[in-house]
Write a protein that holds these residues in place. Structure first.
Motif, PDB file in Angstrom:
ATOM      1  N   VAL A 225      55.808  71.220  20.626  1.00 19.93           N
ATOM      2  CA  VAL A 225      56.298  70.940  19.268  1.00 19.93           C
ATOM      3  C   VAL A 225      56.013  69.469  18.952  1.00 19.93           C
ATOM      4  O   VAL A 225      56.061  68.625  19.845  1.00 19.93           O
ATOM      5  CB  VAL A 225      57.825  71.210  19.186  1.00 19.93           C
ATOM      6  N   ALA A 226      55.737  69.163  17.692  1.00 15.28           N
ATOM      7  CA  ALA A 226      55.537  67.766  17.290  1.00 15.28           C
ATOM      8  C   ALA A 226      56.781  66.952  17.664  1.00 15.28           C
ATOM      9  O   ALA A 226      57.907  67.433  17.554  1.00 15.28           O
ATOM     10  CB  ALA A 226      55.281  67.670  15.798  1.00 15.28           C
TER      11      ALA A 226
ATOM     12  N   LEU B 246      62.515  65.883  18.783  1.00 10.87           N
ATOM     13  CA  LEU B 246      63.611  64.937  18.982  1.00 10.87           C
ATOM     14  C   LEU B 246      64.589  64.907  17.809  1.00 10.87           C
ATOM     15  O   LEU B 246      65.719  64.458  17.964  1.00 10.87           O
ATOM     16  CB  LEU B 246      63.065  63.536  19.260  1.00 10.87           C
ATOM     17  N   ALA B 247      64.161  65.355  16.644  1.00  6.75           N
ATOM     18  CA  ALA B 247      65.019  65.583  15.478  1.00  6.75           C
ATOM     19  C   ALA B 247      65.579  64.332  14.802  1.00  6.75           C
ATOM     20  O   ALA B 247      65.969  64.397  13.660  1.00  6.75           O
ATOM     21  CB  ALA B 247      66.165  66.532  15.823  1.00  6.75           C
ATOM     22  N   ARG B 248      65.641  63.201  15.496  1.00  6.64           N
ATOM     23  CA  ARG B 248      66.168  61.976  14.883  1.00  6.64           C
ATOM     24  C   ARG B 248      65.112  60.884  14.956  1.00  6.64           C
ATOM     25  O   ARG B 248      64.474  60.682  15.988  1.00  6.64           O
ATOM     26  CB  ARG B 248      67.435  61.506  15.604  1.00  6.64           C
ATOM     27  N   GLU B 249      64.961  60.168  13.876  1.00  5.61           N
ATOM     28  CA  GLU B 249      63.950  59.115  13.794  1.00  5.61           C
ATOM     29  C   GLU B 249      64.171  58.031  14.846  1.00  5.61           C
ATOM     30  O   GLU B 249      63.220  57.502  15.408  1.00  5.61           O
ATOM     31  CB  GLU B 249      63.962  58.503  12.393  1.00  5.61           C
TER      32      GLU B 249
ATOM     33  N   GLY C 259      70.098  65.762  27.584  1.00  2.00           N
ATOM     34  CA  GLY C 259      70.119  65.926  26.133  1.00  2.00           C
ATOM     35  C   GLY C 259      68.925  65.237  25.511  1.00  2.00           C
ATOM     36  O   GLY C 259      68.048  64.727  26.207  1.00  2.00           O
ATOM     37  N   LEU C 260      68.909  65.215  24.203  1.00  2.00           N
ATOM     38  CA  LEU C 260      67.763  64.634  23.497  1.00  2.00           C
ATOM     39  C   LEU C 260      67.628  63.130  23.745  1.00  2.00           C
ATOM     40  O   LEU C 260      66.519  62.619  23.877  1.00  2.00           O
ATOM     41  CB  LEU C 260      67.853  64.914  22.000  1.00  2.00           C
ATOM     42  N   ALA C 261      68.740  62.416  23.831  1.00  2.00           N
ATOM     43  CA  ALA C 261      68.671  60.970  24.067  1.00  2.00           C
ATOM     44  C   ALA C 261      68.108  60.682  25.460  1.00  2.00           C
ATOM     45  O   ALA C 261      67.267  59.796  25.627  1.00  2.00           O
ATOM     46  CB  ALA C 261      70.037  60.336  23.907  1.00  2.00           C
ATOM     47  N   GLY C 262      68.545  61.426  26.451  1.00  2.00           N
ATOM     48  CA  GLY C 262      68.010  61.265  27.795  1.00  2.00           C
ATOM     49  C   GLY C 262      66.537  61.615  27.860  1.00  2.00           C
ATOM     50  O   GLY C 262      65.751  60.941  28.531  1.00  2.00           O
ATOM     51  N   GLN C 263      66.151  62.657  27.158  1.00  2.00           N
ATOM     52  CA  GLN C 263      64.746  63.053  27.139  1.00  2.00           C
ATOM     53  C   GLN C 263      63.887  62.011  26.439  1.00  2.00           C
ATOM     54  O   GLN C 263      62.763  61.738  26.860  1.00  2.00           O
ATOM     55  CB  GLN C 263      64.584  64.431  26.498  1.00  2.00           C
TER      56      GLN C 263
END
Length: 106
Positions: free
Chosen positions: A35-36, A41-44, A73-77
């Motif tokens: 995925v792009a 990541l969903a957040r700029e 989670g997304l922040a860790g990734q």
């Protein structure tokens, strides 16, 4: 580790997240888990964190990135992606180690 397609591979980890990153010369296209990066990541702010090594070294838009992320989670990734990209850039050019280290990305 380098592949035949002029591709550099590196691993980044943060908290319980792991990112396997592959970079190669290109146009700046970034794909995470198929995925792009902006959609994944969903957040700029997380995209900015993940792409920080390119900004620090002045290589924004010069490399294509393909990555597989797992765990956390997304922040860790995003943090794992940042470390993986920084390590891959150092494999491309050892002279980038100093600015990346000074920015706290290695």
């Amino acid at each position: 580790m380098a592949n035949a397609a002029n591709e550099m591979v590196a691993t980044g980890r943060r908290k319980s997240a792991t990112a396997r990153v592959r970079i190669q010369p290109g146009t700046g296209k970034m794909v995470v888990n198929g995925v792009a990066i902006a959609d994944y990541l969903a957040r700029e702010t997380l995209v900015m964190v993940a792409t920080q090594p390119f900004d620090v070294t002045g290589n924004a838009g010069k490399y294509d990135v393909r990555a597989r992320c797992a765990g956390g989670g997304l922040a860790g990734q995003a943090g794992a992606l940042r470390l993986g990209i920084a390590r891959a850039l150092v494999r491309v050019d050892e002279n980038l180690r100093i600015p990346l280290r000074r920015a706290g990305l290695l």
